[in-house]
Design an enzyme around this catalytic site. Structure first.
Site, PDB file in Angstrom:
ATOM      1  N   GLY B  40       0.861  -1.175   0.000  1.00  0.00           N
ATOM      2  CA  GLY B  40       0.000   0.000   0.000  1.00  0.00           C
ATOM      3  C   GLY B  40       0.893   1.218   0.000  1.00  0.00           C
ATOM      4  N   HIS B  41       0.341   2.367  -0.441  1.00  0.00           N
ATOM      5  CA  HIS B  41       1.157   3.578  -0.505  1.00  0.00           C
ATOM      6  C   HIS B  41       1.445   4.080   0.910  1.00  0.00           C
ATOM      7  CE1 HIS B  41      -2.361   5.982   0.485  1.00  0.00           C
ATOM      8  NE2 HIS B  41      -3.024   5.146  -0.290  1.00  0.00           N
ATOM      9  N   GLU B 166       8.749  -2.638   6.464  1.00  0.00           N
ATOM     10  CA  GLU B 166       9.596  -1.961   5.470  1.00  0.00           C
ATOM     11  C   GLU B 166      11.070  -2.159   5.787  1.00  0.00           C
ATOM     12  OE1 GLU B 166       8.421   1.922   4.268  1.00  0.00           O
ATOM     13  OE2 GLU B 166       6.319   1.541   4.691  1.00  0.00           O
TER      14      GLU B 166
END
Lengths: 289, 279
Positions: B40-41, B166
């Site tokens: 997702g952004h 991330e």
């Protein structure tokens, strides 16, 4: 404003047990208005080169020319403010350097530090915030209430507000999502063209180097390994792979095709369109033989 | 079917300072041994989701259960024993002065006896291929090496699940590859369940299943193949289309017959070869 590194060497911690040769015999020319990409591994000396571009580091051998200013090894250099005003560096994760209460104050800090009046600094802050694609309301907010992507843009606006003639970008899109990456890279390219800025991009992204740069420099173990246009650099992909570097996806794909079909296309393609055109006509020709 | 390892039912969450919920009505199951990618952004809610799983925040609505334990303030420590997290910035999660001290830190906090601890440290570092760095200081390590040490610190505690938040986004391409290869080996050999939060689609393509987040909701769920059929829709969501899919699409538009989208370059090249090598 031209920038030129001539036979530059830099040693960290000279005269101590930690002395360490970071770069040697580095010569790079950055003519006014050009777009240069520097690629290489972590530890190849890219960041050391970058810090010479506005005299944050001074060479231990050789000369750095920044416009008319000459910075020579072994000489005391005073009053470097003029140089630093002309070359703006956007460091990696620049949002980590935000510190003021409001976005406006943060952006004004740089120009005012260089002697610009408060009024003029505020005018520049407004202009810069539009340039990075944010709206005026954000000026009154605390930089720490913004999203990561907005913080990055505010930090970039802070560099633009200094009105530099050359902008140096150290991995400017690290950590951003794909859309954010494209927006930031397009933003810099637009500024590069509209303002005639010289642009130096330090990057791991071969795609960005191929797409935006006029010239590419490959750093390897503290030295310039190769210089050339994107076409020249990427037309010998094997050389890059040998250094453990990547090549753009398109180039890699072309190599795989050439291997499987035991053929060699007449040129190396740097864009998807170019590649698919060439491959489509090759395949069609092949089956209609 | 076995009970899911991670179970979320109608979970919502809102930060105090924000007007919109960061997560809204999330239903999710993750099964043992699975590699789930959440994409997702920036700002889509994917990192908030990770923080909820580990009890760093609690849902405003709905329930979360990990290994059958419902996550509450009372059970949070039991739940955290099940989950290890690896964060984005390699420099912010190195607490020891040497590699082995760093890995030992978590074990020490958990009251593991010294002899067991020494054994587990070496074992964990072996698994991430960092055993020859025992006495190295963090500033001598590359980003990828630091992240591998962080992974070792996590697996030394023997969690059932590792969440990568991330964890590769600040690394160079080589470091990224090191970390992903290490995790794939661990998933395979140690049967660890991996939840990887990422916007690197090449990485997500290696997952068993992908969840696409948008505006705090699960927008789509499927195998990599299914998700990448979304095509331009992914771009609208601030993501990208993997390179082989883009090329297949363009080739098709230029009159080359291809039966489907190809997720890897190898598959695409092989298909082009078979369909065009003979008349």
């Amino acid at each position: 404003m031209d920038i030129s590194l001539q036979n530059v060497e830099y040693r960290y911690s000279v005269g101590t047990p930690f002395e360490h040769l970071a770069i040697a015999d580095v010569s790079i020319d950055i003519p006014s208005g050009s777009y240069l990409a520097i690629i290489g591994h972590t530890g190849s000396g890219k960041s050391t080169v970058l810090q010479h571009l506005n005299a944050l580091l001074k060479p231990t051998k050789g000369t750095v020319l920044i416009g008319s200013r000459e910075i020579k090894a072994g000489r005391k250099e005073k009053n470097l403010k003029g140089v630093r005003k002309k070359v703006g560096i956007v460091f990696q994760f620049p949002e980590h350097q935000l510190f003021e209460e409001t976005v406006e104050k943060d952006i004004c800090f740089g120009p005012m530090n260089f002697g610009v009046s408060e009024e003029e600094a505020k005018r520049r802050a407004r202009a810069a915030i539009f340039q990075v694609g944010l709206s005026e309301e954000i000026l009154e907010k605390s930089p720490f209430d913004l999203s990561g992507g907005q913080m990055r843009r505010v930090a970039i606006a802070g560099v633009l507000a200094m009105d530099p003639e050359c902008i140096v970008l150290d991995e400017p899109t690290a950590g951003l999502d794909p859309r954010g990456r494209k927006e930031i890279m397009d933003l810099f390219y637009r500024l590069h063209q509209e303002r005639g800025l010289s642009t130096v991009l330090v990057t791991h992204s071969m795609e960005d180097a191929a797409r935006y740069a006029d010239e590419i420099v490959i750093m390897h173990k503290g030295k310039v390994r190769k210089k050339g246009s994107p076409k020249e650099i990427f037309s010998v992909p094997a050389e890059l792979l040998e250094l453990g570097l990547d090549v753009p996806e398109v180039v890699r794909f072309q190599m795989k095709l050439e291997q499987t079909f035991s053929t060699k296309f007449e040129k190396v393609c740097l864009s998807q369109d170019e590649l698919t055109d060439m491959v489509a006509s090759y395949l069609t020709g092949r089956t209609s033989l | 079917m076995k009970e899911p390892l991670v179970f979320l039912s109608n979970v919502s969450f809102q930060y105090d300072s924000q007007e919109r919920p960061a997560l809204n009505g999330i239903n999710l199951e993750v099964h043992e041994g699975e590699w789930l990618a959440i994409v997702g952004h920036n700002g889509s809610g994917k990192s908030t989701l990770a923080r909820l799983l580990n009890g760093l925040h609690y849902p405003k609505e709905g329930t979360i259960a990990i290994s059958g334990i419902q996550l509450t303030e009372e059970t949070v420590w039991d739940v955290r024993r099940q989950i290890g997290m690896v964060f984005q910035n390699p420099d912010n999660q190195f607490v020891g002065t040497t590699v082995q001290d760093d890995v030992a830190f978590g074990l020490e906090n958990n009251g593991i006896p010294a002899d067991v601890m020494a054994e587990r440290v070496v074992d964990a570092l072996n698994k991430v291929n960092m055993a020859s760095f025992l006495d190295q200081e963090p500033h001598h390590l590359s980003g990828g090496q630091k992240q591998r040490v962080a992974i070792a610190g996590v697996i030394a505690l023997r969690p059932a699940i590792i969440i990568l938040d991330e964890a590769t986004s600040m690394l160079d391409p080589r470091g990224r590859e090191e970390v992903i290869d290490t995790m794939m080996k661990l998933q395979d050999q140690e049967k660890i369940t991996v939840i990887s939060i990422t916007h690197d689609l090449e990485e997500a393509a290696k997952a068993d299943r992908i969840i696409v987040m948008n505006k705090g909701e699960i927008y789509r769920e499927g195998t990599p193949e299914e998700i990448f059929q979304m095509d331009e829709e992914l771009v609208e969501l601030g993501l990208d289309i993997p390179f082989p899919v883009k090329i297949s699409k363009q080739l098709r538009e230029k009159g080359i017959n291809l039966s489907r989208h190809y997720l890897t370059e190898e598959e695409l090249v092989a298909e082009l070869w078979t369909s065009h090598s003979k008349m």
